[in-house]
Design a protein around this motif. Structure first.
Motif, short mmCIF file in Angstrom:
data_model
loop_
_atom_site.label_atom_id
_atom_site.label_comp_id
_atom_site.label_asym_id
_atom_site.label_seq_id
_atom_site.Cartn_x
_atom_site.Cartn_y
_atom_site.Cartn_z
N UNK A 34 0.82 -1.21 0.00
CA UNK A 34 0.00 0.00 0.00
C UNK A 34 0.85 1.26 0.00
N UNK A 35 1.96 1.25 0.74
CA UNK A 35 2.72 2.47 0.92
C UNK A 35 4.22 2.15 1.00
N UNK A 36 4.99 2.97 0.28
CA UNK A 36 6.45 2.86 0.36
C UNK A 36 6.97 4.13 1.04
N UNK A 37 8.27 4.26 1.11
CA UNK A 37 8.86 5.42 1.77
C UNK A 37 8.47 6.74 1.14
N UNK A 38 8.38 6.78 -0.19
CA UNK A 38 8.02 8.01 -0.88
C UNK A 38 6.58 8.40 -0.58
N UNK A 39 5.67 7.45 -0.65
CA UNK A 39 4.26 7.77 -0.43
C UNK A 39 3.97 8.04 1.04
N UNK A 40 4.77 7.47 1.95
CA UNK A 40 4.57 7.77 3.37
C UNK A 40 4.87 9.24 3.64
N UNK A 41 5.90 9.78 2.99
CA UNK A 41 6.21 11.21 3.15
C UNK A 41 5.05 12.07 2.64
N UNK A 42 4.44 11.68 1.53
CA UNK A 42 3.28 12.41 0.99
C UNK A 42 2.14 12.37 2.00
N UNK A 43 1.87 11.19 2.56
CA UNK A 43 0.79 11.06 3.55
C UNK A 43 1.03 11.97 4.74
N UNK A 44 2.24 11.97 5.29
CA UNK A 44 2.51 12.79 6.47
C UNK A 44 2.47 14.28 6.15
N UNK A 45 2.92 14.66 4.97
CA UNK A 45 2.82 16.08 4.58
C UNK A 45 1.37 16.51 4.47
N UNK A 46 0.54 15.66 3.89
CA UNK A 46 -0.88 16.01 3.75
C UNK A 46 -1.60 15.99 5.09
N UNK A 47 -1.28 15.03 5.94
CA UNK A 47 -1.87 15.01 7.29
C UNK A 47 -1.49 16.27 8.06
N UNK A 48 -0.24 16.68 7.95
CA UNK A 48 0.22 17.90 8.63
C UNK A 48 -0.51 19.14 8.11
N UNK A 49 -0.71 19.21 6.80
CA UNK A 49 -1.40 20.35 6.20
C UNK A 49 -2.86 20.40 6.66
N UNK A 50 -3.52 19.27 6.70
CA UNK A 50 -4.92 19.23 7.13
C UNK A 50 -5.02 19.59 8.61
#
Length: 72
Positions: A34-50
């Motif tokens: 479901x998630x690799x290192x690159x997509x985990x960074x995207x998830x955390x950036x979006x969670x932080x923004x929200x």
């Protein structure tokens, strides 16, 4: 402690632990399918923004369906 079964959702688990009145820890567990290192960074950036926007998701980029991505 529970293993992921690819045939049984969810393949992404979130657990919010309250450490104090104003302290929390978010534990994210996912299957590598479901998630690799690159997509985990995207998830955390979006969670932080929200979180910074008070749960307003309107500032996030538009998402594409996987079908749209494949067509692209």
């Amino acid at each position: 402690s529970e293993r992921f079964d690819l045939a049984v959702p969810p393949l992404l688990r979130l657990l919010l632990i309250r450490l104090g009145e104003d302290r929390h820890r978010l534990v994210v567990t996912s299957h590598h399918v479901v998630m690799d290192g690159w997509s985990m960074a995207v998830l955390f950036n979006e969670l932080s923004a929200v979180y910074a926007a008070g749960s307003d998701t309107s500032g996030l980029p538009r998402t594409l369906s996987y079908r749209e991505y494949l067509a692209w």
